[in-house]
Design a protein around this motif. Structure first.
Motif, PDB file in Angstrom:
ATOM      1  N   ASN A 117      30.143 -23.904  67.712  1.00  0.00           N
ATOM      2  CA  ASN A 117      29.802 -23.762  66.237  1.00  0.00           C
ATOM      3  C   ASN A 117      29.663 -25.114  65.747  1.00  0.00           C
ATOM      4  N   GLY A 118      29.700 -25.203  64.200  1.00  0.00           N
ATOM      5  CA  GLY A 118      29.378 -26.446  63.587  1.00  0.00           C
ATOM      6  C   GLY A 118      30.216 -27.665  63.907  1.00  0.00           C
ATOM      7  N   PRO A 119      31.686 -27.125  63.615  1.00  0.00           N
ATOM      8  CA  PRO A 119      32.727 -28.534  63.574  1.00  0.00           C
ATOM      9  C   PRO A 119      32.538 -29.273  64.943  1.00  0.00           C
ATOM     10  N   ILE A 120      32.359 -28.332  66.025  1.00  0.00           N
ATOM     11  CA  ILE A 120      32.005 -29.319  67.490  1.00  0.00           C
ATOM     12  C   ILE A 120      31.170 -30.317  67.288  1.00  0.00           C
ATOM     13  N   PHE A 121      30.009 -30.113  66.667  1.00  0.00           N
ATOM     14  CA  PHE A 121      28.746 -30.957  66.606  1.00  0.00           C
ATOM     15  C   PHE A 121      29.084 -31.862  65.724  1.00  0.00           C
ATOM     16  N   GLU A 122      29.886 -31.539  64.396  1.00  0.00           N
ATOM     17  CA  GLU A 122      30.111 -32.668  63.409  1.00  0.00           C
ATOM     18  C   GLU A 122      31.169 -33.881  64.233  1.00  0.00           C
ATOM     19  N   ALA A 123      31.997 -33.408  64.899  1.00  0.00           N
ATOM     20  CA  ALA A 123      32.864 -34.038  65.896  1.00  0.00           C
ATOM     21  C   ALA A 123      32.222 -34.899  66.778  1.00  0.00           C
ATOM     22  N   LEU A 124      31.235 -34.314  67.563  1.00  0.00           N
ATOM     23  CA  LEU A 124      30.184 -35.120  68.314  1.00  0.00           C
ATOM     24  C   LEU A 124      29.340 -35.984  67.509  1.00  0.00           C
ATOM     25  N   LYS A 125      29.014 -35.649  66.441  1.00  0.00           N
ATOM     26  CA  LYS A 125      27.859 -36.785  65.676  1.00  0.00           C
ATOM     27  C   LYS A 125      29.160 -37.855  65.373  1.00  0.00           C
ATOM     28  N   ARG A 126      30.368 -37.693  64.823  1.00  0.00           N
ATOM     29  CA  ARG A 126      31.251 -38.899  64.461  1.00  0.00           C
ATOM     30  C   ARG A 126      31.384 -39.843  65.777  1.00  0.00           C
ATOM     31  N   GLU A 133      29.727 -40.283  77.195  1.00  0.00           N
ATOM     32  CA  GLU A 133      31.198 -41.019  77.826  1.00  0.00           C
ATOM     33  C   GLU A 133      32.325 -40.705  77.054  1.00  0.00           C
ATOM     34  N   VAL A 134      32.581 -39.488  76.757  1.00  0.00           N
ATOM     35  CA  VAL A 134      33.559 -38.830  76.093  1.00  0.00           C
ATOM     36  C   VAL A 134      34.128 -37.635  76.648  1.00  0.00           C
ATOM     37  N   GLU A 135      35.210 -37.303  76.799  1.00  0.00           N
ATOM     38  CA  GLU A 135      35.885 -36.120  77.186  1.00  0.00           C
ATOM     39  C   GLU A 135      35.758 -35.064  76.272  1.00  0.00           C
ATOM     40  N   LEU A 136      35.437 -33.980  76.874  1.00  0.00           N
ATOM     41  CA  LEU A 136      35.075 -32.703  75.930  1.00  0.00           C
ATOM     42  C   LEU A 136      36.276 -32.306  75.289  1.00  0.00           C
ATOM     43  N   GLU A 137      37.654 -32.530  76.026  1.00  0.00           N
ATOM     44  CA  GLU A 137      38.945 -32.209  75.223  1.00  0.00           C
ATOM     45  C   GLU A 137      39.060 -32.930  74.073  1.00  0.00           C
ATOM     46  N   GLY A 167      27.901 -46.272  68.441  1.00  0.00           N
ATOM     47  CA  GLY A 167      26.482 -46.491  68.206  1.00  0.00           C
ATOM     48  C   GLY A 167      25.417 -46.064  69.108  1.00  0.00           C
ATOM     49  N   LEU A 168      25.473 -44.670  69.502  1.00  0.00           N
ATOM     50  CA  LEU A 168      24.533 -44.099  70.067  1.00  0.00           C
ATOM     51  C   LEU A 168      23.712 -43.253  69.309  1.00  0.00           C
ATOM     52  N   THR A 169      22.189 -43.480  69.615  1.00  0.00           N
ATOM     53  CA  THR A 169      21.200 -42.571  69.033  1.00  0.00           C
ATOM     54  C   THR A 169      20.883 -41.581  69.712  1.00  0.00           C
ATOM     55  N   TYR A 170      20.293 -40.687  69.010  1.00  0.00           N
ATOM     56  CA  TYR A 170      19.598 -39.373  69.644  1.00  0.00           C
ATOM     57  C   TYR A 170      18.768 -39.797  71.040  1.00  0.00           C
ATOM     58  N   MET A 178      28.895 -30.050  77.794  1.00  0.00           N
ATOM     59  CA  MET A 178      29.569 -30.895  78.811  1.00  0.00           C
ATOM     60  C   MET A 178      28.645 -31.991  79.325  1.00  0.00           C
ATOM     61  N   GLU A 179      27.337 -31.873  79.181  1.00  0.00           N
ATOM     62  CA  GLU A 179      26.291 -32.920  79.564  1.00  0.00           C
ATOM     63  C   GLU A 179      26.131 -33.701  78.662  1.00  0.00           C
ATOM     64  N   ILE A 180      26.277 -33.281  77.289  1.00  0.00           N
ATOM     65  CA  ILE A 180      26.171 -34.172  76.400  1.00  0.00           C
ATOM     66  C   ILE A 180      27.279 -35.224  76.178  1.00  0.00           C
ATOM     67  N   CYS A 181      28.540 -34.540  76.491  1.00  0.00           N
ATOM     68  CA  CYS A 181      29.986 -35.278  76.404  1.00  0.00           C
ATOM     69  C   CYS A 181      29.673 -36.389  77.650  1.00  0.00           C
ATOM     70  N   ALA A 182      29.331 -35.885  78.751  1.00  0.00           N
ATOM     71  CA  ALA A 182      29.204 -36.959  79.807  1.00  0.00           C
ATOM     72  C   ALA A 182      28.329 -38.087  79.406  1.00  0.00           C
ATOM     73  N   ALA A 183      27.155 -37.879  78.801  1.00  0.00           N
ATOM     74  CA  ALA A 183      26.155 -38.829  78.498  1.00  0.00           C
ATOM     75  C   ALA A 183      26.620 -39.807  77.440  1.00  0.00           C
TER      76      ALA A 183
END
Length: 261
Positions: free
Chosen positions: A2-11, A56-60, A17-20, A49-54
């Motif tokens: 859902n949305g909150p996960i992607f909001e946290a990912l965007k932060r 360099e952040v832990e999913l948890e 300093g990572l772009t899409y 999980m692939e996005i998190c690895a790219a």
């Protein structure tokens, strides 16, 4: 997902300093694919999980920060600011607590005894700023970040703190600090562009610090200070020159001027 996960990912991406485009290159997919995932806010767990690895952040850590994004600044009541202004040491303890220092961390950095720390915490509790728990545990009753009134009763303390920090930075430039100071003439439009870039950098630093505070043990964190001043230089105020000592005419004119009331 859902949305909150992607909001946290965007932060997280903004903090790092990572772009899409960079994220897509690391994942081996196209930039439009990454943009679509974030726009739709939905993907399978293995893709997440692939996005998190790219990134360099832990999913948890991303999941844990979903509801802990930096919120709007909060204010302290004027009466409380006045009472803190009368007790600088108590003010500084509260500022360190608001910067996520633990009471034990404050004790270590300031060389305080447990008795002193407890008394400071109790005084802050009387002001309604913290709630005491067992031992030296304390919970802030004010949401952070805090926006202080820089023109209020605390102004002299903030001026002194920043002057002390600048003096320390100048004396520790070789290893521990960075100090940059220069004056240049430029167009106002250029100055406005520089100011915006500095604000963007400061916001990125705040996001990075927020991320670290929620993903790193407290004893591995070090307090850093950002002080930035930029504006049209009031040279007569900061570099007063005055008449030449042998300019008798200027001295005569100065003597004729009335003294300020």
């Amino acid at each position: 997902m859902n949305g909150p996960i992607f909001e946290a990912l965007k932060r997280t991406l903004k903090a790092k300093g990572l772009t899409y485009r960079t994220l897509a290159e690391r994942m081996g997919v196209s930039e439009p694919t990454v943009k679509r995932i974030f726009h739709e806010r939905n993907c399978k767990l293995d893709r997440l999980m692939e996005i998190c690895a790219a990134a360099e952040v832990e999913l948890e850590n991303v999941l844990g920060s979903m509801s802990r994004g930096p919120g709007p600044a909060n204010h302290i009541a004027p009466e409380i600011e006045r009472r803190l202004a009368a007790r600088p040491a108590l003010l500084f303890v509260f500022i360190m607590l608001s910067e996520k220092f633990t009471p034990e961390g404050i004790m270590r950095s300031q060389g305080l005894s447990e008795a002193s720390m407890f008394l400071y915490l109790r005084d802050l509790e009387e002001l309604g700023l913290v709630a005491l728990g067992r031992g030296l545990s304390a919970r802030l009753l004010v949401d952070t970040p805090i926006q202080w009134d820089f023109d209020g009763p605390l102004k002299p303390h903030f001026e002194t703190t920043n002057k002390n920090f600048i003096g320390w930075a100048i004396g520790h430039m070789e290893r521990q600090a960075t100090f940059v100071s220069f004056s240049r003439r430029m167009r106002p439009e250029t100055a406005e562009m520089v100011r915006r870039e500095a604000e963007d950098l400061a916001e990125r630093a705040r996001l990075l610090a927020h991320h670290d505070q929620h993903t790193t043990p407290e004893d591995q964190l070090i307090g850093y200070k950002w002080t930035f001043a930029f504006g049209a230089t009031p040279f007569p105020a900061i570099m007063p020159i005055g008449p030449h000592p042998r300019d008798a005419g200027a001295r005569t004119e100065a003597a004729k001027r009335p003294l300020p009331a």
